[in-house]
Design an enzyme around this catalytic site. Sequence first.
Site, PDB file in Angstrom:
ATOM      1  CE  LYS A  87      -2.691   3.356   1.690  1.00  0.00           C
ATOM      2  NZ  LYS A  87      -2.141   4.735   1.805  1.00  0.00           N
ATOM      3  CD  GLU A 124      12.551   4.244   8.999  1.00  0.00           C
ATOM      4  OE1 GLU A 124      12.460   5.297   9.681  1.00  0.00           O
ATOM      5  OE2 GLU A 124      12.599   4.228   7.765  1.00  0.00           O
ATOM      6  CB  CYS A 138      12.946   8.864   8.876  1.00  0.00           C
ATOM      7  SG  CYS A 138      13.892   7.572   8.032  1.00  0.00           S
ATOM      8  CD  GLU A 181      10.180  12.808  11.640  1.00  0.00           C
ATOM      9  OE1 GLU A 181      11.101  12.207  11.064  1.00  0.00           O
ATOM     10  OE2 GLU A 181       9.076  12.288  11.882  1.00  0.00           O
TER      11      GLU A 181
END
Length: 497
Positions: A194, A269, A303, A400
């Site tokens: 997906k 992750e 990331c 973040e």
Amino acid sequence: MPDIAKDQLALEEARKFAGREHGLFIDGAWMAPRSGSTFETFNPGDGSRIGHAAAGGEADVDLAVRAARAALEGPWADMKPSERARLLWRLADAIEAHADEFALLETLNNGKPLRDARMFDVPHAVEVLRYNAGWTTKLNGESVNLSGPGTWHAYTVREPVGVVAAIVPWNAPLAMAVAKTAPALAAGCTIILKPAEQTPLTAIRLAHLVEQVGFPKGVFNLVTGLGEAAGAALVAHAGVDKVTFTGSTEVGRLIVKGATANMKRVTLELGGKTPVIVMPDADINRAIEGAARSIFTNAGQICNAGSRLFAHESVFDALVEGVADFAGKLRVGPGLDPNTQMGPVVSAEQRERVLGYIEAGLRDGAKISGQGTAASGPGYFVPPTVLTGTNSQMSVVREEIFGPVLCAMSFSDRDLDAIAAQANDTDYGLGAIVWTQNLSAAHKLARKIKAGTVRVNGGGLDPALPFGGFKQSGWGRENGREGIEAYTEVKSIAIAL
């Protein structure tokens, strides 16, 4: 034919593919979603609509899971490891043969500079497939010597975990799709992929190649759709044995909750707030370039981007000046422009998010010590920005951002415990970067920093090197032995003799 003409023709073909009517790839066939719904895809470089994709939902997910289960228990289970390896290698060859097309689709749909897609994203996907193809014949168990009464022949075997749902992000769509598909198939699992709703195009093209190279039907399935529909249905489906997800920590928490119903195996992750530590003995020129590239590559949408800079006071001013100069000289523009060095962020929503963090940092007392120029026009551009006067209490430092924003802070103490404590003062623990010429300090800091990957004086990712995070940066590892073993279950067998 001149190269420029070839490039233009390739771009036209990529645009034609983007504009085609795309279906879902389930059980070896292309089909329309049961709802008949679609969603639009856009070019972040100019905000234009480039096509649409099928909006899969719960019914489509159920079909895909059933197809994957049938393949898992059918011809795929009987296929020799070396045969799986050959299929993965053929898929790698097919991607390599269509490298320019994949790079153009990635740039059209994600916005990253075309040269980055050509130099990293596509070659990395090819290498990941070939690396994991080598593991198919090496997933072995071992003999075990038992100490209990009797005489036994005891051993372990590794078996595929089963049907895998892979949910991938929009920052590196092709690389992330392959990073999950390759080890899952190498281990003998079947998969439903997906892709992110923002960037489905390279995953769709990947599915066409899977079909062409001859994987048995149902082994690889593609369901495009929105996260709250297709993604949630995959996580909740009782027929899915494992979910592997790369994305935000917030969504990761939702996946953990959704996976508990049948105790799915989960690999996550998630987010990061990578510290970049520059010691007083560092090669300052290399550290400047490394720190700048770590945060401005892919417009900071990585990331593991080095978003927190900690530099010793003796080199702090020179370092900040160098990174600020780097930011000011960056050519920011559409990814298809050959002069572009930093592209847009992926969407208008992401642009507003990043700009909001910069504004919040300024309200909290931060100062802009360097800023590039965002390209004019309708694309989703954010200026590369260096902030000083920041501290660990500010949201711009703690949260973040996923954009080209660097928070620079100095330290005066050379005590490694104190330096590591600053680096570890975060909810995240995905990566860290250290710049020093002191071998002893490098090893000691690498031990003290709570992060899944510590890089010293540069270096990048490799399919052989396990990657994942501590704390709220996720569960489990991808890449390397640990990455492929995450798609297996260990079975112990003991036979009385």
